[in-house]
Structure formats: C-alpha cells, structure tokens
Design a protein around this motif. Structure first.
Motif, PDB file in Angstrom:
ATOM      1  N   ALA A 183      61.196   3.572 -45.574  1.00 37.54           N
ATOM      2  CA  ALA A 183      61.791   3.796 -46.892  1.00 37.54           C
ATOM      3  C   ALA A 183      61.856   5.297 -47.078  1.00 37.54           C
ATOM      4  O   ALA A 183      60.833   5.952 -47.309  1.00 37.54           O
ATOM      5  CB  ALA A 183      60.944   3.146 -47.978  1.00 37.54           C
ATOM      6  N   ALA A 184      63.053   5.863 -46.936  1.00 34.96           N
ATOM      7  CA  ALA A 184      63.177   7.315 -46.786  1.00 34.96           C
ATOM      8  C   ALA A 184      64.051   7.951 -47.854  1.00 34.96           C
ATOM      9  O   ALA A 184      65.057   7.374 -48.279  1.00 34.96           O
ATOM     10  CB  ALA A 184      63.745   7.651 -45.408  1.00 34.96           C
ATOM     11  N   GLU A 185      63.642   9.144 -48.273  1.00 33.73           N
ATOM     12  CA  GLU A 185      64.462  10.012 -49.108  1.00 33.73           C
ATOM     13  C   GLU A 185      65.121  11.065 -48.227  1.00 33.73           C
ATOM     14  O   GLU A 185      64.660  11.329 -47.119  1.00 33.73           O
ATOM     15  CB  GLU A 185      63.597  10.682 -50.176  1.00 33.73           C
ATOM     16  N   PRO A 186      66.208  11.697 -48.716  1.00 33.06           N
ATOM     17  CA  PRO A 186      66.877  12.731 -47.903  1.00 33.06           C
ATOM     18  C   PRO A 186      65.992  13.950 -47.726  1.00 33.06           C
ATOM     19  O   PRO A 186      65.500  14.523 -48.695  1.00 33.06           O
ATOM     20  CB  PRO A 186      68.126  13.070 -48.730  1.00 33.06           C
ATOM     21  N   SER A 187      65.771  14.348 -46.489  1.00 32.90           N
ATOM     22  CA  SER A 187      64.961  15.516 -46.173  1.00 32.90           C
ATOM     23  C   SER A 187      65.030  15.740 -44.678  1.00 32.90           C
ATOM     24  O   SER A 187      65.031  14.778 -43.903  1.00 32.90           O
ATOM     25  CB  SER A 187      63.509  15.303 -46.608  1.00 32.90           C
ATOM     26  N   VAL A 188      65.066  16.995 -44.279  1.00 37.29           N
ATOM     27  CA  VAL A 188      64.998  17.303 -42.852  1.00 37.29           C
ATOM     28  C   VAL A 188      63.711  16.747 -42.257  1.00 37.29           C
ATOM     29  O   VAL A 188      63.699  16.213 -41.137  1.00 37.29           O
ATOM     30  CB  VAL A 188      65.081  18.831 -42.635  1.00 37.29           C
ATOM     31  N   TYR A 189      62.628  16.838 -43.012  1.00 31.92           N
ATOM     32  CA  TYR A 189      61.330  16.375 -42.528  1.00 31.92           C
ATOM     33  C   TYR A 189      61.316  14.863 -42.344  1.00 31.92           C
ATOM     34  O   TYR A 189      60.883  14.348 -41.296  1.00 31.92           O
ATOM     35  CB  TYR A 189      60.253  16.807 -43.519  1.00 31.92           C
ATOM     36  N   TRP A 190      61.767  14.123 -43.345  1.00 32.24           N
ATOM     37  CA  TRP A 190      61.782  12.665 -43.222  1.00 32.24           C
ATOM     38  C   TRP A 190      62.749  12.218 -42.123  1.00 32.24           C
ATOM     39  O   TRP A 190      62.444  11.279 -41.371  1.00 32.24           O
ATOM     40  CB  TRP A 190      62.162  12.013 -44.542  1.00 32.24           C
ATOM     41  N   ALA A 191      63.902  12.855 -42.033  1.00 33.86           N
ATOM     42  CA  ALA A 191      64.864  12.495 -40.995  1.00 33.86           C
ATOM     43  C   ALA A 191      64.292  12.758 -39.604  1.00 33.86           C
ATOM     44  O   ALA A 191      64.477  11.963 -38.669  1.00 33.86           O
ATOM     45  CB  ALA A 191      66.161  13.268 -41.186  1.00 33.86           C
ATOM     46  N   SER A 192      63.583  13.862 -39.465  1.00 31.17           N
ATOM     47  CA  SER A 192      62.950  14.169 -38.187  1.00 31.17           C
ATOM     48  C   SER A 192      61.896  13.122 -37.841  1.00 31.17           C
ATOM     49  O   SER A 192      61.820  12.654 -36.696  1.00 31.17           O
ATOM     50  CB  SER A 192      62.316  15.562 -38.249  1.00 31.17           C
ATOM     51  N   GLY A 193      61.090  12.719 -38.813  1.00 28.51           N
ATOM     52  CA  GLY A 193      60.079  11.700 -38.569  1.00 28.51           C
ATOM     53  C   GLY A 193      60.685  10.375 -38.163  1.00 28.51           C
ATOM     54  O   GLY A 193      60.192   9.697 -37.248  1.00 28.51           O
ATOM     55  N   THR A 194      61.770   9.984 -38.826  1.00 26.01           N
ATOM     56  CA  THR A 194      62.450   8.742 -38.468  1.00 26.01           C
ATOM     57  C   THR A 194      62.965   8.795 -37.036  1.00 26.01           C
ATOM     58  O   THR A 194      62.812   7.831 -36.265  1.00 26.01           O
ATOM     59  CB  THR A 194      63.618   8.485 -39.440  1.00 26.01           C
ATOM     60  N   ARG A 195      63.556   9.906 -36.677  1.00 28.47           N
ATOM     61  CA  ARG A 195      64.097  10.055 -35.316  1.00 28.47           C
ATOM     62  C   ARG A 195      62.985  10.001 -34.267  1.00 28.47           C
ATOM     63  O   ARG A 195      63.129   9.351 -33.225  1.00 28.47           O
ATOM     64  CB  ARG A 195      64.862  11.367 -35.201  1.00 28.47           C
ATOM     65  N   ILE A 196      61.863  10.659 -34.547  1.00 28.25           N
ATOM     66  CA  ILE A 196      60.739  10.644 -33.606  1.00 28.25           C
ATOM     67  C   ILE A 196      60.235   9.222 -33.397  1.00 28.25           C
ATOM     68  O   ILE A 196      60.009   8.777 -32.263  1.00 28.25           O
ATOM     69  CB  ILE A 196      59.606  11.553 -34.119  1.00 28.25           C
ATOM     70  N   LEU A 197      60.055   8.488 -34.484  1.00 23.44           N
ATOM     71  CA  LEU A 197      59.572   7.112 -34.372  1.00 23.44           C
ATOM     72  C   LEU A 197      60.564   6.233 -33.621  1.00 23.44           C
ATOM     73  O   LEU A 197      60.172   5.460 -32.733  1.00 23.44           O
ATOM     74  CB  LEU A 197      59.312   6.536 -35.766  1.00 23.44           C
ATOM     75  N   GLY A 249      60.233  -1.531 -29.811  1.00 23.81           N
ATOM     76  CA  GLY A 249      60.167  -1.429 -31.258  1.00 23.81           C
ATOM     77  C   GLY A 249      61.516  -1.142 -31.894  1.00 23.81           C
ATOM     78  O   GLY A 249      62.399  -0.552 -31.271  1.00 23.81           O
ATOM     79  N   THR A 250      61.665  -1.563 -33.132  1.00 18.75           N
ATOM     80  CA  THR A 250      62.893  -1.340 -33.898  1.00 18.75           C
ATOM     81  C   THR A 250      62.542  -0.632 -35.201  1.00 18.75           C
ATOM     82  O   THR A 250      61.604  -1.039 -35.897  1.00 18.75           O
ATOM     83  CB  THR A 250      63.589  -2.676 -34.228  1.00 18.75           C
ATOM     84  N   VAL A 251      63.277   0.425 -35.513  1.00 16.58           N
ATOM     85  CA  VAL A 251      63.088   1.161 -36.761  1.00 16.58           C
ATOM     86  C   VAL A 251      64.326   0.993 -37.620  1.00 16.58           C
ATOM     87  O   VAL A 251      65.445   1.321 -37.199  1.00 16.58           O
ATOM     88  CB  VAL A 251      62.819   2.657 -36.496  1.00 16.58           C
ATOM     89  N   ILE A 252      64.145   0.454 -38.816  1.00 18.02           N
ATOM     90  CA  ILE A 252      65.236   0.187 -39.759  1.00 18.02           C
ATOM     91  C   ILE A 252      65.114   1.168 -40.905  1.00 18.02           C
ATOM     92  O   ILE A 252      64.085   1.218 -41.588  1.00 18.02           O
ATOM     93  CB  ILE A 252      65.162  -1.260 -40.282  1.00 18.02           C
ATOM     94  N   GLU A 253      66.140   1.968 -41.124  1.00 21.76           N
ATOM     95  CA  GLU A 253      66.095   2.982 -42.171  1.00 21.76           C
ATOM     96  C   GLU A 253      66.668   2.443 -43.472  1.00 21.76           C
ATOM     97  O   GLU A 253      67.799   1.929 -43.501  1.00 21.76           O
ATOM     98  CB  GLU A 253      66.873   4.223 -41.732  1.00 21.76           C
ATOM     99  N   LEU A 254      65.901   2.573 -44.545  1.00 22.31           N
ATOM    100  CA  LEU A 254      66.318   2.140 -45.877  1.00 22.31           C
ATOM    101  C   LEU A 254      66.391   3.362 -46.779  1.00 22.31           C
ATOM    102  O   LEU A 254      65.396   4.061 -46.967  1.00 22.31           O
ATOM    103  CB  LEU A 254      65.336   1.104 -46.435  1.00 22.31           C
ATOM    104  N   ASP A 255      67.568   3.613 -47.316  1.00 27.96           N
ATOM    105  CA  ASP A 255      67.847   4.815 -48.097  1.00 27.96           C
ATOM    106  C   ASP A 255      67.372   4.615 -49.529  1.00 27.96           C
ATOM    107  O   ASP A 255      67.948   3.819 -50.281  1.00 27.96           O
ATOM    108  CB  ASP A 255      69.350   5.102 -48.058  1.00 27.96           C
ATOM    109  N   MET A 256      66.334   5.354 -49.926  1.00 30.65           N
ATOM    110  CA  MET A 256      65.777   5.181 -51.260  1.00 30.65           C
ATOM    111  C   MET A 256      66.638   5.800 -52.356  1.00 30.65           C
ATOM    112  O   MET A 256      66.330   5.639 -53.531  1.00 30.65           O
ATOM    113  CB  MET A 256      64.360   5.749 -51.312  1.00 30.65           C
ATOM    114  N   ARG A 257      67.726   6.468 -51.998  1.00 28.66           N
ATOM    115  CA  ARG A 257      68.684   6.880 -53.029  1.00 28.66           C
ATOM    116  C   ARG A 257      69.427   5.675 -53.571  1.00 28.66           C
ATOM    117  O   ARG A 257      69.916   5.699 -54.713  1.00 28.66           O
ATOM    118  CB  ARG A 257      69.686   7.878 -52.445  1.00 28.66           C
ATOM    119  N   ALA A 258      69.536   4.620 -52.763  1.00 26.41           N
ATOM    120  CA  ALA A 258      70.320   3.448 -53.156  1.00 26.41           C
ATOM    121  C   ALA A 258      69.452   2.269 -53.585  1.00 26.41           C
ATOM    122  O   ALA A 258      69.978   1.249 -54.033  1.00 26.41           O
ATOM    123  CB  ALA A 258      71.210   3.012 -51.984  1.00 26.41           C
TER     124      ALA A 258
END
Length: 370
Positions: A159-173, A182-191
């Motif tokens: 459950a991610a907000e827009p940020s270079v830091y959060w985007a980097s963490g998602t990509r690393i995982l 493993g599967t990583v599903i990104e959910l945009d908390m702006r929406a």
C-alpha cells in the motif's frame, strides 16, 4: 572528488569551537519521533566528546536545523550551515531529504556523514564528500523480503504513496522476490482509502500487506481498518521502513500495533559501549532508545575521531572516510566503496526484522536477522 566552487572557513566565527551542522526532522510532516531520537544520540555524543576534552582542546558545537521532511528546506539549511563555518554535516532520517542535502553538500565541498537515510542513490554520481552509516535500502529490504518468504508469504501487496523512496522499496522487493516465486502487487493509496484498501486485499488474495505510507497517517488508519476486517484476520501487516519502532506507534495503536514486522539496525546483543550508551539515551529520552538514536551517537563518534586525527579542513575530512576505523555502539565502523552505492558506505550495520510482542507491546521480538 568535486572541487567546491569557493573556499570557506571551517572554524566557528570566534574560533573557539569546532562546529558540526545537524539535520533532523523535528516538526511535521517529518517523522518527529525519529528526529527526536536522532538528535538525542547526536547531542549525547557531543556531550561526551566535550567531557573528554573536545577536539584538541576546543569544544565540539552542534548547530541543529529542522528539515521537517522538506528537501528544499534541507538544501537551504546546508547552504546556511556551510556559511556558518561547520566542518561537516551530520544526521537526517528521511531518504529523499538526505538526498537533497547530500547533493548540496557535494556541490559545496562539505563533508556529510548521513546517519539514517537508506536510499541507494543518495547522490546521482559517486562522491567522496558523503559517507553513510545506515544500510542501503537494497540491502535491508532484501533481508526483509527473505523474512517474508521464510514466513510463508509469497503474494504480497504494498500500500504505497508516491515517493522515490517507496517506489525504490517496491522495486527492490519485486526484483528480489520474483525469481523466488513471490509476487508483489502495488496498490496506489492516492486512489484508495483504508476501507477500499481492505476490499482490494481480499480481492487480490494476498497474505501480507506492507505499509509504504506516511506516519502517523495514513499508516495508523490502515492498520486499524485491516485489524477490524474479519476477512483479513490471517493477513500479515508489515512496515519495513520502521514506523512501529517509535513509542507514538504503540500509543496510537495499542494492541493493534503489535505483530507488525519492521527493519531495525541493531545487533542481537549490544557491546559494553552500546549498553552504556543505551542507558544514557534512555535517561535523556525518558523512553527506550530506538536504533535511530544509536545512529546519531555513532555519527558524532566517527566525526570526532576524524576531527581529532585530520583536523577541521573539509577536504581532509572527506579524504579520511576510507581510513575510518571506529568502535561504534553497534560494531566496528569502516567505510568502503560498495557496488551500486554512490557514497562511502558502512557495509553493513546489523539488520534485524522485529515486531512488537502482542503479549507485551512494549517489548520487541527478533523474527529474522541478516
């Protein structure tokens, strides 16, 4: 090493003290708890340095600036502190803010020892002006990914907000987990709001949901919603960035804040130095010190050693990173060039995955170490 555009003095205005500039988030929207602990560690170490005779008989002085999690404010503070004659910069917790400070310090030719920020690309190009104590995000978050897989979680939502830091963490995982099933599903908390997020977690059939969002909000509201949704009783809530480390988390969430694994940069057992510093920090903070407080202490311990050995000339300080060998609260600190990391890096501080014990939320359990 970049050449600074202009030479500036590195002594205090009256020549009586050796000055270090300190950056920390001390007001909202920064993580104030982290800033308070970071500053406590910095200040304790300065106090001890001065009690031991200072730097060649001169007192060490800390000039503190509040970044409030604002990159522009941090960059302006670096300019101001450089003009005030600091020998070096220390601190900062937020990665995006530290990146702005590091870029400005690099441009000015001002040594910066970053205490807590973990973003791999702390500067765009390799630099000798910046060194870092905290493990790079790619190192720590891969360890967190190993924990998730070991605990049986292969379908994970962020459950991610827009940020270079959060985007980097998602990509690393995602990059670390995908080859391992493993599967990583990104959910945009702006929406999404917390309630609709719960619906998405059910629809996506995830077994773990990670909070890549601000603290206290929306993190606290998300935890409360997930805990109260009977459909999600078996879903693990995780917070790799460390929100549950601080007392405010337990105050706001109580039992709901337990069993939320996060990354912490402490050894399983502290050394005698670490134990002594822990006691002093607990007295100073009136609560258990977080790993961020130890990072602050270690930052000044390193800088004091460098200043005693190499003086206050900024270029000589930056050149000394590779020769540092300081016993910190969490182990022997030395800096090296690490592939993919643009700054001098301590590789590595100890890394743990811990959570708050549901039977006793004030106590932490070590779940995994790397």
């Amino acid at each position: 090493m970049n050449t600074p555009p202009s030479a500036r003095g590195t002594e205090g205005t009256d020549g009586s003290s050796v000055r270090i500039g300190a950056l920390a988030p001390l007001t909202r929207p920064g993580w104030v708890g982290a800033g308070r602990h970071l500053l406590a560690g910095l200040e304790l170490a300065v106090h001890e340095v001065n009690a031991g005779g200072g730097i060649a008989g001169r007192p060490l002085e800390l000039l503190v600036r509040d970044t409030a999690a604002d990159p522009d404010r941090a960059a302006a503070a670096v300019d101001e502190l450089a003009g005030l004659g600091v020998a070096a910069l220390a601190g900062e917790y937020h990665s995006v803010v530290a990146r702005a400070a590091a870029a400005r310090a690099d441009a000015l030719g001002l040594p910066f020892l970053c205490s807590s920020a973990v973003l791999d690309a702390l500067t765009e190009q390799p630099t000798e002006w910046v060194a870092r104590l905290a493990p790079a995000q790619s190192h720590g978050w891969r360890i967190y990914g190993d924990f998730l897989l070991g605990a049986g979680h292969s379908r994970i939502a962020v459950a991610a907000e827009p940020s270079v830091y959060w985007a980097s963490g998602t990509r690393i995982l995602r990059d670390h987990l995908a080859p391992r099933g493993g599967t990583v599903i990104e959910l945009d908390m702006r929406a999404l709001d917390p309630a609709t997020l719960c619906d998405e977690l059910v629809d996506q059939r995830v077994t773990a949901a990670l909070l890549l969002v601000g603290h206290p909000e929306p993190a606290v509201s998300i935890v409360k919603s997930v805990r109260r949704d009977q459909r999600l009783g078996d879903v693990l809530i995780g917070a790799p960035a460390g929100q549950p480390e601080f007392a405010e988390w337990a105050t706001l969430l109580g039992e709901d804040g337990a069993s939320v694994p996060f990354l912490r940069y402490l050894p399983e057992r502290l050394s005698p130095l670490g134990t002594r510093v822990e006691t002093a920090l607990r007295e100073r903070l009136a609560e258990a010190p977080s790993f961020v407080a130890f990072e602050g202490y270690d930052t000044v311990a390193v800088l004091a050693d460098v200043l005693r050995s190499h003086g206050v000339d900024r270029a000589r300080i930056a050149e000394s990173w590779s020769s540092v060998a300081v016993e910190g609260t969490r182990g022997q600190i030395q800096f090296s060039r690490t592939p993919g990391i643009s700054v001098r890096q301590w590789a590595w501080a100890p890394v743990q995955v811990v959570d708050r014990d549901p039977a006793e939320p004030g106590r932490f359990r070590i779940l995994h170490a790397g």
